[in-house]
Design a protein around this motif. Sequence first.
Motif, PDB file in Angstrom:
ATOM      1  N   GLY A   1     -60.186  16.865  86.176  1.00  0.00           N
ATOM      2  CA  GLY A   1     -60.403  15.982  87.309  1.00  0.00           C
ATOM      3  C   GLY A   1     -61.877  15.772  87.624  1.00  0.00           C
ATOM      4  N   TYR A   2     -62.136  14.659  88.302  1.00  0.00           N
ATOM      5  CA  TYR A   2     -63.490  14.315  88.723  1.00  0.00           C
ATOM      6  C   TYR A   2     -63.426  13.676  90.104  1.00  0.00           C
ATOM      7  N   VAL A   3     -64.521  13.809  90.844  1.00  0.00           N
ATOM      8  CA  VAL A   3     -64.658  13.170  92.149  1.00  0.00           C
ATOM      9  C   VAL A   3     -65.884  12.270  92.078  1.00  0.00           C
ATOM     10  N   MET A   4     -65.684  10.995  92.360  1.00  0.00           N
ATOM     11  CA  MET A   4     -66.795  10.032  92.374  1.00  0.00           C
ATOM     12  C   MET A   4     -67.065   9.674  93.836  1.00  0.00           C
ATOM     13  N   ARG A   5     -68.255  10.050  94.323  1.00  0.00           N
ATOM     14  CA  ARG A   5     -68.604   9.878  95.733  1.00  0.00           C
ATOM     15  C   ARG A   5     -69.580   8.717  95.913  1.00  0.00           C
ATOM     16  N   ASN A   6     -69.361   7.935  96.983  1.00  0.00           N
ATOM     17  CA  ASN A   6     -70.281   6.856  97.362  1.00  0.00           C
ATOM     18  C   ASN A   6     -71.460   7.503  98.078  1.00  0.00           C
ATOM     19  N   MET A   7     -72.601   7.551  97.423  1.00  0.00           N
ATOM     20  CA  MET A   7     -73.807   8.172  97.972  1.00  0.00           C
ATOM     21  C   MET A   7     -74.710   7.152  98.658  1.00  0.00           C
ATOM     22  N   GLY A   8     -74.274   5.910  98.709  1.00  0.00           N
ATOM     23  CA  GLY A   8     -75.094   4.848  99.290  1.00  0.00           C
ATOM     24  C   GLY A   8     -74.929   4.756 100.798  1.00  0.00           C
ATOM     25  N   SER A   9     -75.456   3.682 101.341  1.00  0.00           N
ATOM     26  CA  SER A   9     -75.427   3.458 102.793  1.00  0.00           C
ATOM     27  C   SER A   9     -74.386   2.419 103.203  1.00  0.00           C
ATOM     28  N   ASP A  10     -73.794   1.720 102.235  1.00  0.00           N
ATOM     29  CA  ASP A  10     -72.811   0.672 102.524  1.00  0.00           C
ATOM     30  C   ASP A  10     -71.449   1.042 101.940  1.00  0.00           C
ATOM     31  N   PRO A  11     -70.387   0.523 102.527  1.00  0.00           N
ATOM     32  CA  PRO A  11     -69.061   0.740 101.938  1.00  0.00           C
ATOM     33  C   PRO A  11     -68.899  -0.113 100.683  1.00  0.00           C
ATOM     34  N   ALA A  12     -68.000   0.346  99.801  1.00  0.00           N
ATOM     35  CA  ALA A  12     -67.649  -0.416  98.595  1.00  0.00           C
ATOM     36  C   ALA A  12     -66.185  -0.824  98.720  1.00  0.00           C
ATOM     37  N   PHE A  13     -65.924  -2.104  98.519  1.00  0.00           N
ATOM     38  CA  PHE A  13     -64.585  -2.654  98.669  1.00  0.00           C
ATOM     39  C   PHE A  13     -63.967  -2.894  97.301  1.00  0.00           C
ATOM     40  N   ASN A  14     -62.658  -2.599  97.179  1.00  0.00           N
ATOM     41  CA  ASN A  14     -61.894  -2.828  95.951  1.00  0.00           C
ATOM     42  C   ASN A  14     -62.564  -2.211  94.725  1.00  0.00           C
ATOM     43  N   VAL A  15     -62.823  -0.911  94.825  1.00  0.00           N
ATOM     44  CA  VAL A  15     -63.471  -0.168  93.739  1.00  0.00           C
ATOM     45  C   VAL A  15     -62.499  -0.044  92.567  1.00  0.00           C
ATOM     46  N   LYS A  16     -63.020  -0.317  91.367  1.00  0.00           N
ATOM     47  CA  LYS A  16     -62.194  -0.224  90.164  1.00  0.00           C
ATOM     48  C   LYS A  16     -62.974   0.544  89.101  1.00  0.00           C
ATOM     49  N   LEU A  17     -62.281   1.498  88.470  1.00  0.00           N
ATOM     50  CA  LEU A  17     -62.828   2.210  87.324  1.00  0.00           C
ATOM     51  C   LEU A  17     -62.204   1.630  86.076  1.00  0.00           C
ATOM     52  N   ASP A  18     -63.013   1.385  85.066  1.00  0.00           N
ATOM     53  CA  ASP A  18     -62.492   0.953  83.771  1.00  0.00           C
ATOM     54  C   ASP A  18     -61.705   2.135  83.199  1.00  0.00           C
ATOM     55  N   ASP A  19     -60.470   1.919  82.818  1.00  0.00           N
ATOM     56  CA  ASP A  19     -59.617   3.037  82.391  1.00  0.00           C
ATOM     57  C   ASP A  19     -59.912   3.499  80.961  1.00  0.00           C
ATOM     58  N   ARG A  20     -60.874   2.866  80.310  1.00  0.00           N
ATOM     59  CA  ARG A  20     -61.332   3.264  78.973  1.00  0.00           C
ATOM     60  C   ARG A  20     -60.174   3.371  77.988  1.00  0.00           C
ATOM     61  N   GLY A  21     -59.340   2.367  78.013  1.00  0.00           N
ATOM     62  CA  GLY A  21     -58.224   2.338  77.071  1.00  0.00           C
ATOM     63  C   GLY A  21     -57.078   3.251  77.466  1.00  0.00           C
ATOM     64  N   GLY A  22     -56.941   3.544  78.756  1.00  0.00           N
ATOM     65  CA  GLY A  22     -55.837   4.371  79.225  1.00  0.00           C
ATOM     66  C   GLY A  22     -56.177   5.845  79.352  1.00  0.00           C
ATOM     67  N   PHE A  23     -57.422   6.228  79.124  1.00  0.00           N
ATOM     68  CA  PHE A  23     -57.803   7.634  79.193  1.00  0.00           C
ATOM     69  C   PHE A  23     -58.217   8.083  80.593  1.00  0.00           C
ATOM     70  N   ILE A  24     -58.437   7.147  81.503  1.00  0.00           N
ATOM     71  CA  ILE A  24     -58.831   7.494  82.872  1.00  0.00           C
ATOM     72  C   ILE A  24     -57.723   7.058  83.811  1.00  0.00           C
ATOM     73  N   THR A  25     -57.307   7.977  84.675  1.00  0.00           N
ATOM     74  CA  THR A  25     -56.277   7.702  85.661  1.00  0.00           C
ATOM     75  C   THR A  25     -56.855   7.963  87.044  1.00  0.00           C
ATOM     76  N   VAL A  26     -56.849   6.937  87.892  1.00  0.00           N
ATOM     77  CA  VAL A  26     -57.331   7.086  89.266  1.00  0.00           C
ATOM     78  C   VAL A  26     -56.192   7.663  90.097  1.00  0.00           C
ATOM     79  N   LEU A  27     -56.498   8.748  90.807  1.00  0.00           N
ATOM     80  CA  LEU A  27     -55.470   9.440  91.586  1.00  0.00           C
ATOM     81  C   LEU A  27     -55.304   8.856  92.979  1.00  0.00           C
ATOM     82  N   ASP A  28     -56.397   8.470  93.590  1.00  0.00           N
ATOM     83  CA  ASP A  28     -56.316   7.942  94.968  1.00  0.00           C
ATOM     84  C   ASP A  28     -57.108   6.645  95.045  1.00  0.00           C
TER      85      ASP A  28
END
Length: 146
Positions: free
Chosen positions: A76-103
Motif C-alpha cells: 500500500g501507498y498513501v499519496m498526500r496533497n502537500m499543496g495549498s489548494d484542493p485537487a478535484f477529481n484526482v485520477k491515478l493512471d492504473d499502469r495497465g491494471g497494476f495500481i488499485t485506488v482504495l479510496d
Amino acid sequence: MAWENVATLGIAVAALVVSIASARYSKKSANASDRSAKAAERSAVAAERQAAAAEAALPPPEPPVRWAVRPQGRDGYVMRNMGSDPAFNVKLDDRGGFITVLDQHEVVQPGESVEFWIVRVAEAVGINEVHVTWDGQDEPVVVPLH
C-alpha cells in the motif's frame, strides 16, 4: 559728454556684463541638468536590471497542488496533497491494471490523502512512480514512490 550720459553708459555696460555672466551660468546650469538627467536615466536602467536579476534569482513559486507518496504496509501507498489548494477529481493512471485506488475522493483537500495498492507481480516490479491528473491538470504529473 555729460555725466548723465556717462552714468547711462556705465549702467548699460554693467547690464551687459551681468547679462553675459547670467548667460554663462545659464549654459552651465543647462549642461548640469543634462548630465543629471542622463545620470538619472542610467540609474533607472541599472535599477530595472537589478530588479530583473533579483526576480530571476527567486525560486519559482510552489505549485498549488503538490503530491508526496509514502509506503503504507507491504503493497500500500498513501499519496498526500502537500499543496495549498484542493485537487478535484484526482485520477491515478492504473499502469495497465497494476495500481488499485482504495479510496477515491472527488476532492482531496490540502493535507488529505489517497490510498492505493500496487499489485506485486513480475510485470509490476519496475513501478517506481505514479502518474496523477486532476481537474485543471490534464498533463500527468509524475510522483515518485518513496
